[in-house]
Scaffold this motif. Structure first.
Motif, short mmCIF file in Angstrom:
data_model
loop_
_atom_site.label_atom_id
_atom_site.label_comp_id
_atom_site.label_asym_id
_atom_site.label_seq_id
_atom_site.Cartn_x
_atom_site.Cartn_y
_atom_site.Cartn_z
N VAL A 100 0.88 -1.16 0.00
CA VAL A 100 0.00 0.00 0.00
C VAL A 100 0.92 1.21 0.00
O VAL A 100 1.86 1.29 0.79
CB VAL A 100 -0.92 0.00 1.24
CG1 VAL A 100 -1.76 1.26 1.28
CG2 VAL A 100 -1.79 -1.25 1.26
N GLU A 101 0.66 2.14 -0.90
CA GLU A 101 1.57 3.27 -1.08
C GLU A 101 0.91 4.59 -0.70
O GLU A 101 -0.24 4.84 -1.05
CB GLU A 101 1.98 3.33 -2.55
CG GLU A 101 2.86 4.50 -2.90
CD GLU A 101 3.18 4.55 -4.37
OE1 GLU A 101 4.15 3.88 -4.77
OE2 GLU A 101 2.45 5.23 -5.10
N SER A 102 1.67 5.42 0.00
CA SER A 102 1.30 6.82 0.24
C SER A 102 2.35 7.66 -0.47
O SER A 102 3.55 7.46 -0.27
CB SER A 102 1.32 7.15 1.73
OG SER A 102 0.35 6.41 2.41
N ARG A 103 1.89 8.58 -1.32
CA ARG A 103 2.82 9.36 -2.14
C ARG A 103 2.47 10.84 -2.05
O ARG A 103 1.31 11.22 -2.15
CB ARG A 103 2.73 8.90 -3.59
CG ARG A 103 3.58 9.70 -4.56
CD ARG A 103 3.35 9.22 -6.00
NE ARG A 103 3.79 7.84 -6.16
CZ ARG A 103 4.99 7.47 -6.58
NH1 ARG A 103 5.90 8.39 -6.87
NH2 ARG A 103 5.30 6.20 -6.71
N THR A 104 3.50 11.65 -1.88
CA THR A 104 3.36 13.10 -1.95
C THR A 104 4.21 13.56 -3.13
O THR A 104 5.41 13.31 -3.16
CB THR A 104 3.84 13.78 -0.65
OG1 THR A 104 3.08 13.25 0.44
CG2 THR A 104 3.65 15.28 -0.73
N ARG A 115 -1.32 14.55 -3.06
CA ARG A 115 -1.17 13.40 -2.16
C ARG A 115 -2.09 12.28 -2.67
O ARG A 115 -3.27 12.50 -2.86
CB ARG A 115 -1.52 13.78 -0.74
CG ARG A 115 -0.48 14.67 -0.11
CD ARG A 115 -0.84 15.14 1.30
NE ARG A 115 0.19 15.99 1.85
CZ ARG A 115 0.38 17.27 1.53
NH1 ARG A 115 -0.41 17.83 0.65
NH2 ARG A 115 1.35 17.98 2.09
N THR A 116 -1.47 11.11 -2.88
CA THR A 116 -2.23 9.97 -3.39
C THR A 116 -2.01 8.75 -2.51
O THR A 116 -1.03 8.67 -1.76
CB THR A 116 -1.82 9.63 -4.84
OG1 THR A 116 -0.43 9.33 -4.88
CG2 THR A 116 -2.15 10.77 -5.79
N GLU A 117 -2.93 7.81 -2.64
CA GLU A 117 -2.83 6.50 -1.99
C GLU A 117 -3.08 5.46 -3.07
O GLU A 117 -3.81 5.71 -4.02
CB GLU A 117 -3.90 6.35 -0.90
CG GLU A 117 -3.79 7.36 0.21
CD GLU A 117 -4.99 7.32 1.15
OE1 GLU A 117 -6.07 6.80 0.76
OE2 GLU A 117 -4.85 7.82 2.27
N GLY A 118 -2.48 4.30 -2.89
CA GLY A 118 -2.69 3.27 -3.89
C GLY A 118 -2.28 1.91 -3.41
O GLY A 118 -1.66 1.76 -2.35
N GLU A 119 -2.66 0.92 -4.18
CA GLU A 119 -2.26 -0.46 -3.95
C GLU A 119 -1.61 -0.95 -5.23
O GLU A 119 -2.19 -0.83 -6.30
CB GLU A 119 -3.46 -1.36 -3.62
CG GLU A 119 -4.18 -1.01 -2.33
CD GLU A 119 -5.26 0.04 -2.51
OE1 GLU A 119 -5.90 0.06 -3.59
OE2 GLU A 119 -5.46 0.84 -1.59
N ASP A 120 -0.42 -1.47 -5.09
CA ASP A 120 0.32 -2.00 -6.25
C ASP A 120 0.65 -3.46 -6.04
O ASP A 120 0.97 -3.88 -4.94
CB ASP A 120 1.63 -1.23 -6.47
CG ASP A 120 1.41 0.19 -6.97
OD1 ASP A 120 0.28 0.51 -7.39
OD2 ASP A 120 2.38 0.97 -6.96
N GLU A 121 0.58 -4.20 -7.14
CA GLU A 121 1.00 -5.61 -7.17
C GLU A 121 1.92 -5.77 -8.38
O GLU A 121 1.55 -5.43 -9.50
CB GLU A 121 -0.20 -6.54 -7.33
CG GLU A 121 -1.20 -6.45 -6.19
CD GLU A 121 -2.45 -7.27 -6.47
OE1 GLU A 121 -2.48 -8.05 -7.45
OE2 GLU A 121 -3.41 -7.13 -5.69
N TRP A 122 3.12 -6.25 -8.12
CA TRP A 122 4.12 -6.45 -9.16
C TRP A 122 4.51 -7.92 -9.19
O TRP A 122 4.60 -8.56 -8.16
CB TRP A 122 5.39 -5.67 -8.85
CG TRP A 122 5.27 -4.19 -8.73
CD1 TRP A 122 4.76 -3.50 -7.67
CD2 TRP A 122 5.70 -3.22 -9.67
NE1 TRP A 122 4.85 -2.15 -7.90
CE2 TRP A 122 5.43 -1.96 -9.12
CE3 TRP A 122 6.31 -3.31 -10.92
CZ2 TRP A 122 5.74 -0.78 -9.78
CZ3 TRP A 122 6.62 -2.12 -11.58
CH2 TRP A 122 6.33 -0.88 -11.01
#
Length: 144
Positions: A100-104, A115-122
């Protein structure tokens, strides 16, 4: 095993991040597997970036976005939480990474912070030419 440790996977993702922010779209694309599958659902901008495809489509997306980074003075701070790396003994050259990512993101030229939030699967695969991205599934939204 070191390549697919939490530290190794995080370092690889940080490297991709640096390449995109430096406007190095081709170098980023060189780290994508030819058979890559991607699913992006980015609701952080208007219009949203929603697409599915392969290496070519994702390279075009990354290369286009990377071109404008230096023009608008982009800098980011990324925090990855709940970071997991899963491997199977049947496929020791492959790892599934999720977080789970928090990005500024700051854009100095236009004096804007996002400011964004996201879920990444690699899915990462270790090849003769280094680690490559085989699959990416990403959902991004504006932070509340």
């Amino acid at each position: 095993a070191i390549v697919f440790s939490e530290t190794g996977a995080n370092s690889f993702l940080d490297e991709l991040e640096d390449l995109s922010l430096s406007g190095k779209g081709q170098e980023y694309c060189d780290r994508l597997h030819d058979d890559m599958k991607v699913s992006i659902d980015d609701r952080s901008a208007n219009p949203p970036a929603v697409f599915e495809g392969g290496k070519q489509e994702f390279c075009e997306y990354v290369s286009y976005a990377a071109k404008g980074m230096d023009i608008i003075g982009v800098s980011t701070h990324v925090q990855r939480n709940d970071f997991t790396v899963k491997r199977s003994w049947l496929h020791p050259w492959t790892a599934d990474v999720s977080y789970v990512e928090s990005r500024t993101t700051s854009m100095s030229v236009i004096n804007t912070t996002l400011r964004t939030e996201g879920e990444d699967e690699w899915t990462l695969v270790n090849t003769f030419s280094g680690v490559k991205v085989l699959r990416l599934k990403s959902k991004v939204r504006l932070a509340q």
